[in-house]
Design an enzyme around this catalytic site. Structure first.
Site, PDB file in Angstrom:
ATOM      1  CG  ASP A   9      46.328  39.406  46.277  1.00 36.62           C
ATOM      2  OD1 ASP A   9      47.260  38.805  45.720  1.00 36.62           O
ATOM      3  OD2 ASP A   9      45.265  39.721  45.699  1.00 36.62           O
ATOM      4  CE1 TYR A  11      49.740  42.167  39.236  1.00 41.76           C
ATOM      5  CE2 TYR A  11      50.257  39.960  40.010  1.00 41.76           C
ATOM      6  CZ  TYR A  11      50.650  41.129  39.389  1.00 41.76           C
ATOM      7  OH  TYR A  11      51.924  41.262  38.915  1.00 41.76           O
ATOM      8  NE  ARG A  40      42.968  38.003  38.484  1.00 44.01           N
ATOM      9  CZ  ARG A  40      44.055  37.875  39.231  1.00 44.01           C
ATOM     10  NH1 ARG A  40      45.221  37.598  38.667  1.00 44.01           N
ATOM     11  NH2 ARG A  40      43.985  38.030  40.543  1.00 44.01           N
ATOM     12  CG  ASN A 116      50.160  33.682  43.158  1.00 44.36           C
ATOM     13  OD1 ASN A 116      50.838  33.197  44.054  1.00 44.36           O
ATOM     14  ND2 ASN A 116      48.914  33.286  42.916  1.00 44.36           N
TER      15      ASN A 116
END
Length: 247
Positions: A9, A11, A40, A116
Site C-alpha cells: 500500500d 499512503y 485523511r 487507491n
C-alpha cells in the site's frame, strides 16, 4: 509457497500521510493538526462511500473534495492558490525512513505498489521520492474503478504482475486494507506502528484527546472484521527478514 512478489500500500505504509501537516499548519496556523486528521478521515470515507454508491471518481477527486469539506467544516476561508498548495503536498509526501533500505534489501522479488491513488498522483509521488528505480510496477485501483478494500481492486495484482495471490505478500499499515487483502486471499503483513499500550498512554497523559490521537484510535488499530493478517510487524525494516524466513 515461495513469495515471488511483495506489494505495498502507498499512503500510510510507504509514505507518511502525516507529513502534510507542515503545509496545513503553514496555511492555517493553529489548525494544521485538525485539518490533517479530518482531511485523511474524510478522504478514506469518500473512497468507500463512492464505491458503495457505485459513483466512482478517482482518488484525486476524493482528495480535493475531502479537503474542501474539511476547510468548510472548520469555517476556514481560502483562495485557490492556498488550496492548490495543500493538495500538491500529496505529490511530495515523506517516505518512512526505513522504506528505501527495506525495498533495496528485497530487489530479488517483484516489488510493486497497489494503491487507491489515481495514476497521476501515484506516478508523481513515486517519481518525486525516487522509488521509481526500485519498483517493478505502480498499480492504481483506477484500472478497475473501485477502491480498496473491494475484492476487485486486489485482482489487479495478478493481472499486472502475473503472480498468483498465494505467491504475493501484501504490506499495509492500514488495518482496513490488511483485512481486505486477507479476505481476498493474499498473504498479508500488517505494520502496527501504534500499539494499544501507546494509545492508552496518550489518552491518560492529556485532559483532552488531540486530533492525532483520535485519528490513531480510528485508523491505526486492528479492526474487528473476522479476518486477521498473517504477520504483524512494527516497521518496514522487519520485512526483509520476514520474507527471507518465508522462503
Amino acid at each position: 509457497m515461495t513469495i515471488k512478489a511483495i506489494v505495498f500500500d502507498a499512503y500510510g505504509t510507504l509514505y507518511d500521510v502525516q507529513s502534510v501537516a507542515d503545509v496545513t499548519e503553514d496555511a492555517f496556523p493553529g489548525y494544521g493538526d485538525i485539518i490533517t486528521q479530518v482531511w485523511r478521515i474524510k478522504q478514506l470515507e469518500y473512497s468507500w462511500l463512492r464505491t458503495l454508491m457505485r459513483r466512482y471518481q478517482d482518488f484525486s477527486v476524493a482528495t480535493r473534495d475531502s479537503l474542501a469539506y474539511t476547510l468548510r467544516s472548520l469555517g476556514l476561508q481560502y483562495d485557490e492558490a492556498t488550496f492548490a498548495r495543500i493538495i500538491d503536498k500529496y505529490q511530495h509526501l515523506a517516505l518512512y525512513p526505513d522504506a528505501v533500505p527495506a525495498l533495496e534489501a528485497m530487489k530479488d522479488r517483484k516489488l510493486a505498489i497497489l494503491s487507491n491513488g489515481s495514476p497521476d498522483m501515484l506516478n508523481a509521488l513515486v517519481r518525486n521520492s525516487g522509488l521509481d528505480r526500485l519498483l517493478d510496477a505502480t498499480i492504481s485501483v483506477d484500472g478497475h474503478k473501485v477502491f480498496k478494500p473491494a475484492p476487485e481492486a486486489y485482482t489487479l495484482i495478478e493481472e499486472v504482475l502475473k503472480v498468483k495471490p498465494a505467491e504475493v505478500l501484501f504490506i499495509s499499515s492500514n488495518p482496513w486494507d490488511a483485512c481486505g487483502a486477507k479476505a481476498f486471499g493474499l498473504n498479508v503483513a500488517w505494520i502496527e506502528r501504534v500499539t494499544p499500550e501507546a494509545m492508552a498512554l496518550a489518552c491518560v497523559e492529556s485532559e483532552t484527546v488531540a486530533p492525532l490521537t483520535m485519528f490513531k484510535a480510528l485508523r491505526t488499530q486492528m479492526d474487528e472484521l473476522g479476518v486477521v493478517p498473517d504477520h504483524r510487524i512494527h516497521g518496514l525494516s522487519e520485512l526483509p527478514a520476514l520474507v527471507s524466513a518465508r522462503s
